[in-house]
Design an enzyme around this catalytic site. Structure first.
Site, PDB file in Angstrom:
ATOM      1  N   TRP A 191       0.900  -1.150   0.000  1.00 20.60           N
ATOM      2  CA  TRP A 191       0.000   0.000   0.000  1.00 20.60           C
ATOM      3  C   TRP A 191       0.939   1.200   0.000  1.00 20.60           C
ATOM      4  O   TRP A 191       1.615   1.474   0.988  1.00 20.60           O
ATOM      5  CB  TRP A 191      -0.890  -0.014   1.239  1.00 20.60           C
ATOM      6  N   GLU A 234     -18.431  12.296  18.811  1.00 22.29           N
ATOM      7  CA  GLU A 234     -18.131  10.903  18.486  1.00 22.29           C
ATOM      8  C   GLU A 234     -17.032  10.344  19.391  1.00 22.29           C
ATOM      9  O   GLU A 234     -17.125   9.209  19.863  1.00 22.29           O
ATOM     10  CB  GLU A 234     -17.734  10.804  16.999  1.00 22.29           C
ATOM     11  N   HIS A 266     -20.378  27.897  30.807  1.00 20.16           N
ATOM     12  CA  HIS A 266     -21.769  28.183  31.179  1.00 20.16           C
ATOM     13  C   HIS A 266     -22.300  27.114  32.130  1.00 20.16           C
ATOM     14  O   HIS A 266     -23.493  26.846  32.148  1.00 20.16           O
ATOM     15  CB  HIS A 266     -22.637  28.302  29.928  1.00 20.16           C
TER      16      HIS A 266
HETATM   17  C1  F6R Z   1     -22.054   3.798  18.296  1.00 18.89           C
HETATM   18  C2  F6R Z   1     -23.007   3.196  17.384  1.00 18.89           C
HETATM   19  C3  F6R Z   1     -24.406   3.636  17.480  1.00 18.89           C
HETATM   20  C4  F6R Z   1     -25.059   3.657  16.095  1.00 18.89           C
HETATM   21  C5  F6R Z   1     -26.552   3.921  16.228  1.00 18.89           C
HETATM   22  C6  F6R Z   1     -27.231   3.994  14.903  1.00 18.89           C
HETATM   23  O1  F6R Z   1     -20.764   3.295  18.094  1.00 18.89           O
HETATM   24  O2  F6R Z   1     -22.682   2.352  16.608  1.00 18.89           O
HETATM   25  O3  F6R Z   1     -24.533   4.864  18.110  1.00 18.89           O
HETATM   26  O4  F6R Z   1     -24.437   4.642  15.322  1.00 18.89           O
HETATM   27  O5  F6R Z   1     -27.142   2.900  16.998  1.00 18.89           O
HETATM   28  O6  F6R Z   1     -27.130   2.765  14.233  1.00 18.89           O
HETATM   29  P1  F6R Z   1     -27.345   2.678  12.690  1.00 18.89           P
HETATM   30  O7  F6R Z   1     -26.254   3.448  12.026  1.00 18.89           O
HETATM   31  O8  F6R Z   1     -27.306   1.219  12.371  1.00 18.89           O
HETATM   32  O9  F6R Z   1     -28.675   3.273  12.398  1.00 18.89           O
END
Ligand code: F6R
Length: 622
Positions: free
Chosen positions: A76, A495, A518
């Site tokens: 790669w 995230e 706040h």
């Molecule tokens: C966190 C995670 C969840 C999903 C959420 C939505 O790591 O995976 O927060 O992002 O449950 O799931 P989907 O994308 O399958 O609708």
């Protein structure tokens, strides 16, 4: 990331090398090569650009190369474009020669990793009369081994040790010396490599699956260690040349583990699959340097007529919507609002009939997101679903579908699906901006080029993951962690914080950096870890000030910023740098260290990384 394989024994080496490389192709696939020696005769090398199958055809599945000792590589590209000349193996001689030609050079080698100071070393070697045929850092390190080999006692172990002290960066090196037939020498620092032994045969590879067809008896070579491989025997050495005693481990994988391709957890495997997932998702909609949204039901006329966008999702998918909102509004100047699906579905949202509702979901089965999609459809609003699982409920019900190509995601905590959802958002934003005349064709082309650099940049971050592991190990007892940032950095904090909470069970909060004072700042105590994300140059100073406010209250600071912002070290106690990119796309890079932090914190606390308590991969109930 590249894959390396070596074999010495009684059988023919080339077919074994090709078989091993086929198990490592997930690590890189832009070119491949093998070098094989028959007894005392010089080695013969065959290389080719492209997938391994081309090399296999060229060598008649390895049968065209006779010899029982050899090394192989699947690449790669990092330093130097994908090409036959840049592909491995590399040699210490001044000219690569032709396929199947006998190699008269002293040293032949393959390498996985990055030699950071290769330019400086190249300068040194040029002064000593070496010339270079490729653009790779690997050729430099092979020539450095040759230089020390000839300068000192013609001892491979001493030459490799001197090289290891001189180079900076990461490497798994696999070498053959002309004067040492029937031997392979290896060395390792921060790049994976394992050694396998069976009756009269010795194997080396980047990853266990490459040799599982031949042996389950494996040695793990440590950081800054070397080994000499002969048929059925391996000896390990430290940098001082002292022999190290090691015990082998028997691999007892079940089928499920084997799918992890040698990774301890699916989550780590999936973190490493992100470059490919991103690349595949880009390739699905970029044709001849242009983004094609027609195939997902968005003609230029429609893009021009859309009055507003409403993005709806849950969890991490929702977080990608927050990033897209920043990018889309900044680039395409179209109003975007972002909604949590479980709220959206019950609050009677007001939607413009010329608007577009985008729902985002990895599984395509999340109950609240599906309900939000149905609500939008009931209201007669055009819908687009960004979905990973083909044929899922959301994919079937939406007017149009943009499939992310992350492949199956097994770890409950999403990583690669998140990354591909970001890419989907960027592609929409860039195309909307272009079609709506908010950016010119030059900037448009530049943005697309920049998107294609993301996989390689993610790769670079992953190569330094041990540094994050080291830092995180010290935080195993943390009780509260704060993530702060502004703009896109705030969206990434959401995230990072979720990754930490869900798999390590450490409480954390993501805060817009300016919002902290706040109320929340009262939670900062002596030693509380505060992670500042600072990739947006216009907001950098402001977030630094907010970090300083935390420090004054006892906070222990980590700064996550782009290379170049080294002054962050005046403020932060620990820093992580990511490659520079167009700032609209920085989330794709800054999220990687945060995923790794969540992962390593979970591992250091002895938790079930892939299956955290109380969670499920797909939430099909509301
Ligand atoms: C966190 C995670 C969840 C999903 C959420 C939505 O790591 O995976 O927060 O992002 O449950 O799931 P989907 O994308 O399958 O609708």
């Amino acid at each position: 990331m590249c894959g390396i394989v070596g074999f010495v024994g009684k059988k023919q080496a080339a077919p074994i090398l090709l078989d091993g490389l086929s198990k490592l192709e997930y690590r890189g696939y832009d070119s491949a090569g093998i070098a094989v020696r028959n007894g005392d005769e010089p080695a013969k090398i065959v290389k080719s650009k492209g997938r391994l199958k081309i090399l296999s055809e060229k060598t008649d599945s390895g049968n065209a190369l006779i010899g029982t000792c050899g090394i192989g590589h699947t690449r790669w590209a990092t330093h130097g474009e994908p090409s036959t000349v840049n592909s491995h193996p590399h040699i210490s001689g001044n000219c690569m020669g032709t396929d199947f030609g006998e190699v008269e050079s002293e040293v032949i080698g393959v390498h996985n990793g990055i030699i950071e100071n290769f330019k400086e070393l190249k300068g040194k070697l040029l002064k000593h009369g070496y010339t270079f045929y490729s653009q790779t850092d690997t050729e430099v390190v092979i020539k450095l081994v040759d230089y020390y080999y000839k300068k000192y006692t013609h001892d491979p172990q001493e030459a490799i040790a001197k090289t290891m002290v001189r180079v900076r960066g990461s490497y798994a090196l696999c070498l053959m010396f002309k004067s040492c037939p029937g031997e392979i020498w290896v060395a390792r620092k921060d790049s994976p490599m394992i050694i396998g032994i069976s009756e009269g045969e010795t194997y080396v590879a980047s990853d266990v699956p490459a040799i599982l067809n031949y042996t389950r008896n494996v040695y793990y070579i440590g950081n800054l260690e070397m080994a000499r491989l002969t048929a059925g025997k391996v000896s390990f050495f430290n940098l001082d040349g002292d022999e190290i005693d090691k015990k082998s481990t028997e691999i007892k994988w079940n089928a499920e583990s084997a799918e992890k391709n040698g990774y301890e957890h699916f989550m780590m495997k999936e973190i490493h699959e992100q470059p490919k997932a991103v690349q595949d998702t880009l390739n699905s909609l970029v044709k001849d340097g242009k983004i094609d949204l027609d195939s997902i039901g968005l003609s230029d006329e429609e893009i021009k007529s859309i009055s507003q966008i409403c993005m709806v999702a849950c969890g991490s998918a929702y977080h990608t919507c927050v990033v897209t909102q920043y990018v889309m509004e900044s680039m395409a100047k179209i109003p975007v609002r972002v909604e949590i699906a479980s709220e959206f579905r019950y609050r009677g949202p007001v939607l413009d009939k010329n608007g577009l509702v985008i729902v985002v979901s990895q599984s395509g089965e999340t109950a609240d997101t599906l309900a939000a999609l149905r609500l939008a459809k009931e209201k007669g609003i055009k819908t687009l679903a960004i979905v990973n699982v083909v044929g899922s409920s959301i994919a079937r019900e939406a007017d149009n579908v943009f499939y992310t190509l992350a492949g199956p995601e097994i770890a409950v905590a999403t990583t690669k699906a998140y990354s591909t959802q970001l890419i989907a958002g960027y592609l929409l934003a860039v195309q909307f901006a272009f079609v709506r005349n908010e950016i010119d064709s030059e900037y448009y082309a530049g943005l697309i080029n920049e998107l294609y650099t993301i996989p390689q940049k993610i790769e670079k971050i992953l190569e330094d993951k041990e540094r994050i592991q080291w830092f995180v190990a010290k935080q195993a007892n943390a009780k509260d962690v704060f993530f702060i940032g502004r703009g896109i950095d705030y969206a990434v904090c959401l995230e990072g914080s979720l990754k930490m909470k869900e798999i390590s069970y450490v409480h954390s909060e993501a805060y817009a950096a300016g919002e902290l004072k706040h109320g929340t700042i009262s939670l900062i105590e002596e030693g509380t870890l505060v992670i500042g994300v600072l990739t947006q140059s216009g907001l950098y100073e402001k977030t630094v000030s907010n970090m300083v406010e935390c420090k004054s209250r006892g906070g222990y600071l980590m700064g996550l910023t782009s290379y170049g912002h080294y002054e962050i070290e005046d403020t932060a106690d620990f820093t992580v740098y990511i490659p520079k990119t167009d700032e609209h796309f920085s989330a794709s890079l800054s999220v990687i260290p945060l995923q790794l932090m969540g992962y390593y914190l979970s591992v250091s606390r002895g938790l079930d990384v892939d299956k955290p308590r109380n969670l499920a991969k797909s939430v099909t109930v509301e």
